[in-house]
Write a protein that holds these residues in place. Sequence first.
Motif, PDB file in Angstrom:
ATOM      1  N   ASP A  92      23.817   0.015 -38.148  1.00 22.24           N
ATOM      2  CA  ASP A  92      23.263  -1.174 -37.508  1.00 22.24           C
ATOM      3  C   ASP A  92      22.235  -1.788 -38.448  1.00 22.24           C
ATOM      4  O   ASP A  92      21.197  -1.184 -38.708  1.00 22.24           O
ATOM      5  N   LEU A  93      22.528  -2.971 -39.008  1.00 16.51           N
ATOM      6  CA  LEU A  93      21.582  -3.666 -39.881  1.00 16.51           C
ATOM      7  C   LEU A  93      20.766  -4.627 -39.034  1.00 16.51           C
ATOM      8  O   LEU A  93      21.282  -5.640 -38.573  1.00 16.51           O
ATOM      9  N   GLU A  94      19.504  -4.288 -38.829  1.00 19.58           N
ATOM     10  CA  GLU A  94      18.619  -5.090 -37.987  1.00 19.58           C
ATOM     11  C   GLU A  94      17.711  -5.944 -38.866  1.00 19.58           C
ATOM     12  O   GLU A  94      16.959  -5.426 -39.688  1.00 19.58           O
ATOM     13  N   VAL A  95      17.805  -7.249 -38.677  1.00 18.71           N
ATOM     14  CA  VAL A  95      16.963  -8.179 -39.426  1.00 18.71           C
ATOM     15  C   VAL A  95      15.647  -8.337 -38.675  1.00 18.71           C
ATOM     16  O   VAL A  95      15.634  -8.769 -37.527  1.00 18.71           O
ATOM     17  N   THR A  96      14.555  -7.961 -39.326  1.00 19.37           N
ATOM     18  CA  THR A  96      13.229  -8.098 -38.717  1.00 19.37           C
ATOM     19  C   THR A  96      12.540  -9.285 -39.375  1.00 19.37           C
ATOM     20  O   THR A  96      12.456  -9.362 -40.589  1.00 19.37           O
ATOM     21  N   GLU A  97      12.057 -10.186 -38.560  1.00 18.83           N
ATOM     22  CA  GLU A  97      11.391 -11.379 -39.072  1.00 18.83           C
ATOM     23  C   GLU A  97       9.949 -11.408 -38.606  1.00 18.83           C
ATOM     24  O   GLU A  97       9.616 -10.864 -37.554  1.00 18.83           O
ATOM     25  N   ARG A  98       9.111 -12.067 -39.389  1.00 21.97           N
ATOM     26  CA  ARG A  98       7.715 -12.190 -38.961  1.00 21.97           C
ATOM     27  C   ARG A  98       7.604 -13.286 -37.905  1.00 21.97           C
ATOM     28  O   ARG A  98       8.491 -14.133 -37.757  1.00 21.97           O
ATOM     29  N   ALA A  99       6.504 -13.253 -37.202  1.00 18.82           N
ATOM     30  CA  ALA A  99       6.289 -14.204 -36.112  1.00 18.82           C
ATOM     31  C   ALA A  99       6.295 -15.642 -36.623  1.00 18.82           C
ATOM     32  O   ALA A  99       5.806 -15.931 -37.720  1.00 18.82           O
ATOM     33  N   ILE A 100       6.831 -16.543 -35.826  1.00 14.01           N
ATOM     34  CA  ILE A 100       6.904 -17.959 -36.190  1.00 14.01           C
ATOM     35  C   ILE A 100       5.490 -18.534 -36.291  1.00 14.01           C
ATOM     36  O   ILE A 100       4.636 -18.281 -35.446  1.00 14.01           O
ATOM     37  N   GLY A 101       5.254 -19.286 -37.353  1.00 12.46           N
ATOM     38  CA  GLY A 101       3.957 -19.927 -37.537  1.00 12.46           C
ATOM     39  C   GLY A 101       2.981 -19.142 -38.396  1.00 12.46           C
ATOM     40  O   GLY A 101       1.912 -19.639 -38.715  1.00 12.46           O
ATOM     41  N   THR A 102       3.322 -17.908 -38.798  1.00 15.52           N
ATOM     42  CA  THR A 102       2.416 -17.128 -39.639  1.00 15.52           C
ATOM     43  C   THR A 102       2.629 -17.499 -41.093  1.00 15.52           C
ATOM     44  O   THR A 102       3.736 -17.814 -41.519  1.00 15.52           O
ATOM     45  N   LYS A 103       1.560 -17.445 -41.857  1.00 12.29           N
ATOM     46  CA  LYS A 103       1.613 -17.760 -43.283  1.00 12.29           C
ATOM     47  C   LYS A 103       1.050 -16.596 -44.077  1.00 12.29           C
ATOM     48  O   LYS A 103       0.243 -15.826 -43.580  1.00 12.29           O
ATOM     49  N   GLY A 104       1.486 -16.486 -45.330  1.00 10.06           N
ATOM     50  CA  GLY A 104       0.990 -15.430 -46.189  1.00 10.06           C
ATOM     51  C   GLY A 104       1.626 -14.093 -45.861  1.00 10.06           C
ATOM     52  O   GLY A 104       2.599 -14.000 -45.121  1.00 10.06           O
ATOM     53  N   PHE A 105       1.048 -13.034 -46.432  1.00 11.54           N
ATOM     54  CA  PHE A 105       1.601 -11.702 -46.208  1.00 11.54           C
ATOM     55  C   PHE A 105       1.181 -11.171 -44.852  1.00 11.54           C
ATOM     56  O   PHE A 105       0.023 -11.196 -44.489  1.00 11.54           O
TER      57      PHE A 105
END
Length: 186
Positions: free
Chosen positions: A119-132
């Motif tokens: 199972d390849l799960e794509v994890t994304e950062r929260a919308i609207g966040t900038k930088g690391f």
Amino acid sequence: VVKKMHDALVVELRVAEGRNPTPSLGIVDSQSTKTTELAESRGFDAGKKVKGRKRHIVVDVLGMIIAIAVTVASVQDRDGAVPAVTRAKLEYPTLIKILADSAYKGDVIEKLSADSGVDLEVTERAIGTKGFLPVRKRWIVERTFAWIGRYRRTSKDYERLADTEEAVIRWAMIRTMARRLAQSPT
């Protein structure tokens, strides 16, 4: 021989850390590196503006490499994940899930997931966040790239062949794992 030593140390370190000898969760990512003019194969990563090769690695939750694939830098992350994830699943049949960033989307990844049974799960950062911003367990693979980059011979790809670069990366990780085992109280 280098791969056998590396893989044996991965198992030993996992046991020393109180984990199962084989992982069930992996994390995949890639890193573009510059090469010298002697490199037999190299490409251009337009996103990073790097002429060289790309290292695709799959790591466990401890940051130990369980699969490597070195390609030309022009290979997309999702395409380079195919040999890396396939090797990881062959070496570690217990692998159930692999976390990836948003570069690992598309039909190639869906087919890879179906063919390998991982199972390849794509994890994304929260919308609207900038930088690391560290994303659930994805920072582990970035730390592994930092460990690899500590060694002069891996800071840039000096090797003529991609297979030799894989061996050099394994040597760097062998040293990292040996030091970690030497400091372990068990």
